[in-house]
Design an enzyme around this catalytic site. Structure first.
Site, mmCIF file in Angstrom:
data_model
loop_
_atom_site.group_PDB
_atom_site.id
_atom_site.type_symbol
_atom_site.label_atom_id
_atom_site.label_comp_id
_atom_site.label_asym_id
_atom_site.label_seq_id
_atom_site.Cartn_x
_atom_site.Cartn_y
_atom_site.Cartn_z
ATOM 1 N N ASP A 1 1.018 -1.102 0.022
ATOM 2 C CA ASP A 1 0.138 -0.067 0.202
ATOM 3 C C ASP A 1 0.787 1.455 -0.068
ATOM 4 O O ASP A 1 2.011 0.853 0.326
ATOM 5 C CB ASP A 1 -0.959 -0.186 1.367
ATOM 6 C CG ASP A 1 -2.167 0.599 1.096
ATOM 7 O OD1 ASP A 1 -2.354 1.250 0.029
ATOM 8 O OD2 ASP A 1 -2.812 0.930 2.387
ATOM 9 N N HIS A 2 0.334 2.330 -0.186
ATOM 10 C CA HIS A 2 1.110 3.773 0.025
ATOM 11 C C HIS A 2 2.535 3.856 -0.084
ATOM 12 O O HIS A 2 3.104 3.834 1.020
ATOM 13 C CB HIS A 2 0.190 4.577 0.882
ATOM 14 C CG HIS A 2 -1.160 4.976 0.663
ATOM 15 N ND1 HIS A 2 -1.417 6.172 -0.100
ATOM 16 C CD2 HIS A 2 -2.369 4.510 1.082
ATOM 17 C CE1 HIS A 2 -2.762 6.111 -0.150
ATOM 18 N NE2 HIS A 2 -3.328 5.442 0.353
ATOM 19 N N ASP B 1 2.512 5.995 -4.487
ATOM 20 C CA ASP B 1 1.555 6.988 -4.158
ATOM 21 C C ASP B 1 2.376 8.145 -4.513
ATOM 22 O O ASP B 1 3.380 8.787 -3.659
ATOM 23 C CB ASP B 1 0.988 6.823 -2.691
ATOM 24 C CG ASP B 1 0.317 8.183 -2.452
ATOM 25 O OD1 ASP B 1 0.178 9.220 -3.178
ATOM 26 O OD2 ASP B 1 -0.259 8.339 -1.342
ATOM 27 N N HIS C 1 -9.252 8.944 4.551
ATOM 28 C CA HIS C 1 -8.683 7.796 5.134
ATOM 29 C C HIS C 1 -9.504 7.881 6.659
ATOM 30 O O HIS C 1 -9.582 8.926 7.066
ATOM 31 C CB HIS C 1 -7.269 8.008 5.250
ATOM 32 C CG HIS C 1 -6.786 7.180 4.188
ATOM 33 N ND1 HIS C 1 -5.586 7.768 3.410
ATOM 34 C CD2 HIS C 1 -7.010 6.077 3.158
ATOM 35 C CE1 HIS C 1 -5.022 7.318 2.383
ATOM 36 N NE2 HIS C 1 -5.816 6.182 2.113
ATOM 37 N N HIS D 1 -10.237 4.088 -1.804
ATOM 38 C CA HIS D 1 -9.268 4.272 -0.586
ATOM 39 C C HIS D 1 -10.200 4.924 0.428
ATOM 40 O O HIS D 1 -10.898 5.790 -0.049
ATOM 41 C CB HIS D 1 -8.043 5.267 -0.972
ATOM 42 C CG HIS D 1 -6.834 4.440 -1.640
ATOM 43 N ND1 HIS D 1 -5.709 4.195 -0.684
ATOM 44 C CD2 HIS D 1 -6.713 4.000 -2.792
ATOM 45 C CE1 HIS D 1 -4.653 3.507 -1.775
ATOM 46 N NE2 HIS D 1 -5.323 3.365 -2.847
ATOM 47 N N SER E 1 -14.096 3.087 4.601
ATOM 48 C CA SER E 1 -14.644 3.001 6.007
ATOM 49 C C SER E 1 -15.462 4.167 6.302
ATOM 50 O O SER E 1 -15.208 5.488 6.018
ATOM 51 C CB SER E 1 -13.529 3.085 7.112
ATOM 52 O OG SER E 1 -12.907 1.876 6.945
HETATM 53 ZN ZN LIG Z 1 -5.042 4.621 0.961
#
Ligand SMILES: [Zn+2]
Length: 341
Positions: free
Chosen positions: A94-95, A130, A213, A249, A252
């Site tokens: 990730d990132h 990223d 995020h 991304h 949530s």
């Molecule tokens: Zn992310």
């Protein structure tokens, strides 16, 4: 479970795009959370993705404090457990910010290239670069370079245009101007101009549409999933038949309507972190609070080994996180979709 070959991973992503569903991509930070993710995917009979940030990889490496070794150790653990289940779980990093490309991404890609030479699946199936902190042209120029290196290693590149708000693993974007939270059509077409539409290697695109995020009150996040649809239309007008494979991304706390709309518009990977972190920690808190006198040696007592054995709370935590992941598979539509099962 098996870690898919490059070809199988490409099929997984194609199947999701054609089938109108998305895979949960679950952030893990330990063997326990990795096992929770595998269990969740098995329970949902879903292929899926697990991912690790460079910071989590550093954490995984313990006293070595070396993200590359932590990432390799996690991958080795996952590849080792690969047999015995009838689903595929792809591995992803990730990132990765520009300053960690040489120290983190490239050593992992070198290992995947070696493995490819031996006819083995890559160490990681995909890597996110990223470059959202860079001006667009610099971001795309480095992304283009990395796309070639990834393709040679049988690995898929994920890139980001626009900026995801909020904070994840120490990488924050709180001070970002609000229009950068929304990718424009021009930005998206420029991605296709520079990186192609698949012929130079497959890529995943984190195109931002107001995502943030972490978990926020629903009214805090103003998602505009139509940005993704507009981008697909513009792409198909310029390159007939082409479609972006988007990544969501910061899902949530999003409404089910927004999630479904995003998937309809071509999201194939939905990152899940905060919700599964909470599910895991909630179960541990419950164990500790209800077994307080066993977990703690109260007033000179001896406690209870059955209560403080890390497997006692670990198994409950793993099960709770697995349940949350299986729910995500249902919600994103990947449940029951396994190319190997
Ligand atoms: Zn992310």
């Amino acid at each position: 479970m098996s870690v898919p070959t490059s070809e199988r991973y490409a099929e997984m992503l194609d199947a999701a795009l054609a089938g109108g569903y998305a895979y949960p991509a679950v952030n893990v930070t330990s063997s326990q959370t990795l096992n929770a993710a595998l269990r969740g995917f098995v329970d949902a009979r879903s292929d899926g993705i697990v991912q690790v940030t460079p910071a989590a990889a550093g954490y995984l490496s313990g006293a070595a404090s070396d993200p590359v070794r932590g990432a390799r150790a996690l991958a080795a653990f996952a590849h080792e457990l690969a047999d015995g289940y009838a689903i595929s779980v792809a591995l992803h990093t990730d990132h990765c910010p520009p300053e960690q490309v040489d120290g983190f991404l490239r050593p992992l890609m070198t290992e995947s290239r070696r493995r490819r030479g031996r006819g083995e699946p890559p160490l990681f199936n995909s890597h996110m670069f990223d470059g959202s902190s860079l001006p667009l042209e610099e971001n795309l120029s480095l992304s283009s370079e990395l796309l070639g290196e990834c393709a040679a290693a049988g690995v898929v590149l994920e890139l980001e245009v626009g900026t995801v708000g909020g904070e994840e693993d120490g990488l924050g974007a709180d001070d970002v101007s609000s229009e950068r939270l929304y990718t424009t059509n021009d930005d998206l077409l420029r991605v296709a101009e520079v990186l192609g539409t698949g012929e130079r290697g497959g890529y995943l695109l984190a195109a931002t549409f107001g995502n943030v995020h972490g978990v926020y009150a629903p009214e805090h996040v103003k998602l505009r999933p139509h940005i993704l649809a507009d981008g697909q239309e513009a792409l198909a007008a310029a390159w007939p038949g082409a479609r972006f494979r988007y990544v969501f991304h910061g899902a949530s706390g999003s409404s089910q309507e927004d999630l479904r709309a995003a998937i309809r518009h071509g999201v194939v990977k939905v990152n899940i972190d905060s919700d599964t972190q909470y599910a895991l920690t909630r179960a541990i808190a419950d164990h500790v609070l209800t077994n307080y006198a066993g977990v703690i040696k109260v007033d000179g007592g001896v406690g209870s080994k059955q209560a403080y054995d890390p497997r006692a709370w670990g198994a409950k935590a793993e099960a709770a996180m697995a349940t949350r992941i299986a729910e995500a598979c249902e919600l994103l539509g990947s449940a029951g979709h396994s190319l190997t099962g």
